[in-house]
Design a protein around this motif. Structure first.
Motif, PDB file in Angstrom:
ATOM      1  N   TYR A   1      -3.458  -1.599  -8.515  1.00  0.00           N
ATOM      2  CA  TYR A   1      -4.694  -0.832  -8.309  1.00  0.00           C
ATOM      3  C   TYR A   1      -4.312   0.638  -8.186  1.00  0.00           C
ATOM      4  O   TYR A   1      -3.670   1.051  -7.212  1.00  0.00           O
ATOM      5  CB  TYR A   1      -5.415  -1.333  -7.064  1.00  0.00           C
ATOM      6  N   VAL A   2      -4.716   1.426  -9.176  1.00  0.00           N
ATOM      7  CA  VAL A   2      -4.266   2.812  -9.297  1.00  0.00           C
ATOM      8  C   VAL A   2      -5.263   3.753  -8.632  1.00  0.00           C
ATOM      9  O   VAL A   2      -6.475   3.633  -8.821  1.00  0.00           O
ATOM     10  CB  VAL A   2      -4.076   3.189 -10.784  1.00  0.00           C
ATOM     11  N   ILE A   3      -4.760   4.698  -7.856  1.00  0.00           N
ATOM     12  CA  ILE A   3      -5.628   5.620  -7.110  1.00  0.00           C
ATOM     13  C   ILE A   3      -5.602   7.025  -7.703  1.00  0.00           C
ATOM     14  O   ILE A   3      -5.868   7.996  -7.018  1.00  0.00           O
ATOM     15  CB  ILE A   3      -5.229   5.675  -5.623  1.00  0.00           C
ATOM     16  N   ASN A   4      -5.279   7.141  -8.993  1.00  0.00           N
ATOM     17  CA  ASN A   4      -5.242   8.463  -9.622  1.00  0.00           C
ATOM     18  C   ASN A   4      -6.628   9.075  -9.735  1.00  0.00           C
ATOM     19  O   ASN A   4      -7.646   8.418  -9.561  1.00  0.00           O
ATOM     20  CB  ASN A   4      -4.631   8.366 -11.023  1.00  0.00           C
TER      21      ASN A   4
ATOM     22  N   PHE B   1      -8.492   7.027  -0.053  1.00  0.00           N
ATOM     23  CA  PHE B   1      -7.330   6.147  -0.074  1.00  0.00           C
ATOM     24  C   PHE B   1      -7.500   5.002   0.927  1.00  0.00           C
ATOM     25  O   PHE B   1      -7.208   3.839   0.615  1.00  0.00           O
ATOM     26  CB  PHE B   1      -6.077   6.966   0.247  1.00  0.00           C
ATOM     27  N   ILE B   2      -7.986   5.316   2.111  1.00  0.00           N
ATOM     28  CA  ILE B   2      -8.202   4.291   3.134  1.00  0.00           C
ATOM     29  C   ILE B   2      -9.261   3.293   2.677  1.00  0.00           C
ATOM     30  O   ILE B   2      -9.054   2.068   2.728  1.00  0.00           O
ATOM     31  CB  ILE B   2      -8.608   4.933   4.466  1.00  0.00           C
ATOM     32  N   LEU B   3     -10.395   3.798   2.208  1.00  0.00           N
ATOM     33  CA  LEU B   3     -11.493   2.920   1.791  1.00  0.00           C
ATOM     34  C   LEU B   3     -11.094   2.078   0.580  1.00  0.00           C
ATOM     35  O   LEU B   3     -11.454   0.892   0.485  1.00  0.00           O
ATOM     36  CB  LEU B   3     -12.738   3.759   1.475  1.00  0.00           C
TER      37      LEU B   3
ATOM     38  N   ILE C   1       0.850  -1.192   0.000  1.00  0.00           N
ATOM     39  CA  ILE C   1       0.000   0.000   0.000  1.00  0.00           C
ATOM     40  C   ILE C   1       0.884   1.240   0.000  1.00  0.00           C
ATOM     41  O   ILE C   1       1.731   1.414   0.876  1.00  0.00           O
ATOM     42  CB  ILE C   1      -0.909   0.044   1.245  1.00  0.00           C
ATOM     43  N   SER C   2       0.694   2.112  -0.979  1.00  0.00           N
ATOM     44  CA  SER C   2       1.487   3.338  -1.058  1.00  0.00           C
ATOM     45  C   SER C   2       0.647   4.464  -1.625  1.00  0.00           C
ATOM     46  O   SER C   2      -0.205   4.246  -2.498  1.00  0.00           O
ATOM     47  CB  SER C   2       2.715   3.118  -1.946  1.00  0.00           C
ATOM     48  N   HIS C   3       0.902   5.671  -1.144  1.00  0.00           N
ATOM     49  CA  HIS C   3       0.253   6.852  -1.709  1.00  0.00           C
ATOM     50  C   HIS C   3       1.184   7.558  -2.689  1.00  0.00           C
ATOM     51  O   HIS C   3       0.873   8.628  -3.206  1.00  0.00           O
ATOM     52  CB  HIS C   3      -0.164   7.817  -0.592  1.00  0.00           C
ATOM     53  N   SER C   4       2.334   6.947  -2.980  1.00  0.00           N
ATOM     54  CA  SER C   4       3.321   7.546  -3.876  1.00  0.00           C
ATOM     55  C   SER C   4       3.063   7.156  -5.328  1.00  0.00           C
ATOM     56  O   SER C   4       2.258   6.272  -5.624  1.00  0.00           O
ATOM     57  CB  SER C   4       4.731   7.095  -3.480  1.00  0.00           C
TER      58      SER C   4
ATOM     59  N   ARG D   1      -7.199  12.788  -3.933  1.00  0.00           N
ATOM     60  CA  ARG D   1      -6.870  13.902  -3.045  1.00  0.00           C
ATOM     61  C   ARG D   1      -7.446  13.676  -1.655  1.00  0.00           C
ATOM     62  O   ARG D   1      -7.038  14.319  -0.699  1.00  0.00           O
ATOM     63  CB  ARG D   1      -7.405  15.211  -3.631  1.00  0.00           C
ATOM     64  N   SER D   2      -8.410  12.782  -1.573  1.00  0.00           N
ATOM     65  CA  SER D   2      -9.058  12.499  -0.302  1.00  0.00           C
ATOM     66  C   SER D   2      -8.342  11.338   0.383  1.00  0.00           C
ATOM     67  O   SER D   2      -8.241  10.236  -0.166  1.00  0.00           O
ATOM     68  CB  SER D   2     -10.531  12.143  -0.538  1.00  0.00           C
TER      69      SER D   2
END
Length: 370
Positions: free
Chosen positions: A53-56, A66-68, A12-15, A61-62
């Motif tokens: 799994y991409v979070i773009n 990201f957590i959910l 898990i990464s936000h980078s 921004r939220s």
């Protein structure tokens, strides 16, 4: 090393995966432990490997999203999977996954050394509180050098030292892509006769970039500095003021380039510059991946005199770490072939694949055999 292809591993990464060398290495270590799924951002919003799994998008921004999103992905995996939480933004998602699946094994990669007294802004202090409360709940901690490991064990009252997972990395070998275009664009590097110093940190005035610039002004006939990386409008204005006030002509700001161009430019420079300030523990005990990126391209380094950089230079004789860049540049110029040859020999002696295997084995010994 035998890989358990039946074991699920979630990173898990936000980078941004493409731009983050440490995250790429973390994923490769995960692949030595099992079948990896990755949550991260991506430059173009597209997945870069299987189970990415991409979070773009605007939703990333939220932090809540990201957590959910992380919890949603984790539901698809085994109840006893391994979860790597990259940096502290991933701590809460990992802890919540453990709350849902108590058999999950949690590993935190603490790539930075955040200490409450060093952090000035509120969000940073909240992050320090989260670390202090939850870090002890992880089965294993990784950090980037032995100095940080000792500090973290003391500050967070850990039962054992974190595993040292150094920033040993090299730029991916993509130099063949668009080679003719890249060659033409940066041909000035090949024709420049002076020693070419390269910094890939932008101006980084807050970390001592102005000291490097001032030092180069004393070597206008012997050296030229090329600065790569992003910069704010204020940084560029400050640079132009310094140039004008001191009549500096041997410093060139290139800006942000893709990794293919960056690798080509490093290969066609002579000296890599690495510098950090010592105003907080995170920088004082820096864990630079740039030293390895330069060494693996065969060029020696000049560094600020932070303890890990001094130790690295003294151990491998690949560069000069000093409080004065003017001093270190002079010493480098006078003994250039010595340091360059040592850089090449050191690069040849470091086997990244074996290092990844070593870290993966240590992780297995620590948590998978309990």
């Amino acid at each position: 090393m035998v890989v358990d292809n039946q074991k699920d591993v979630l990173v898990i990464s936000h980078s941004n995966f493409e731009r983050d060398g440490r995250l790429k290495e973390l994923v490769k270590i995960g692949q030595l432990l099992g079948r990896v799924s990755l949550i991260s951002q991506s430059t173009d919003g597209q997945k870069k490997q299987n189970n990415h799994y991409v979070i773009n998008g605007k939703r990333n921004r939220s932090y809540l999203y990201f957590i959910l999103f992380s919890l949603q992905v984790a539901r698809r995996l085994q109840k006893d999977c391994i979860v790597f939480a990259d940096n502290r933004k991933s701590i809460l998602p990992a802890i919540l996954i453990r709350a849902i699946h108590p058999r999950v094994l949690l590993i935190h990669d603490s790539r930075e050394l955040y200490i409450m007294k060093d952090v000035k802004h509120l969000s940073g202090k909240i992050g320090c509180v989260i670390e202090y409360v939850f870090l002890k709940k992880f089965d294993l901690i990784l950090c980037a050098n032995k100095e940080r490991a000792r500090i973290m064990k003391y500050v967070h009252k850990l039962k054992e030292l974190p595993i040292v997972f150094e920033n040993i990395r090299k730029l991916e070998n993509t130099i063949h892509k668009d080679l003719v275009e890249t060659h033409n664009k940066y041909n000035f590097l090949r024709t420049e006769k002076r020693l070419k110093v390269i910094s890939t940190s932008g101006f980084a005035f807050e970390r001592g970039g102005d000291e490097l610039i001032n030092a180069l002004s004393f070597f206008s006939e012997e050296m030229v500095l090329y600065i790569f990386g992003s910069a704010t409008k204020l940084d560029i204005e400050k640079f132009h003021r310094i140039q004008g006030n001191d009549n500096i002509t041997n410093i060139v700001y290139i800006g942000t380039v893709n990794l293919n161009e960056l690798q080509f430019c490093i290969q066609n420079c002579d000296i890599g510059a690495v510098f950090y300030h010592k105003k907080d523990l995170n920088n004082k005990y820096c864990a630079s991946g740039k030293v390895y990126e330069f060494i693996f391209e065969g060029i020696p380094i000049v560094c600020s005199d932070n303890i890990p950089l001094v130790t690295f230079c003294n151990t491998y004789k690949v560069g000069v770490a000093d409080s004065s860049f003017a001093t270190s540049l002079k010493k480098m110029a006078d003994n250039y072939e010595y340091y360059r040859n040592n850089a090449i020999k050191t690069a040849e002696s470091i086997n990244i694949e074996e290092y990844r295997d070593q870290i993966a084995k240590e992780i297995r010994n620590r948590i998978l055999t309990r």
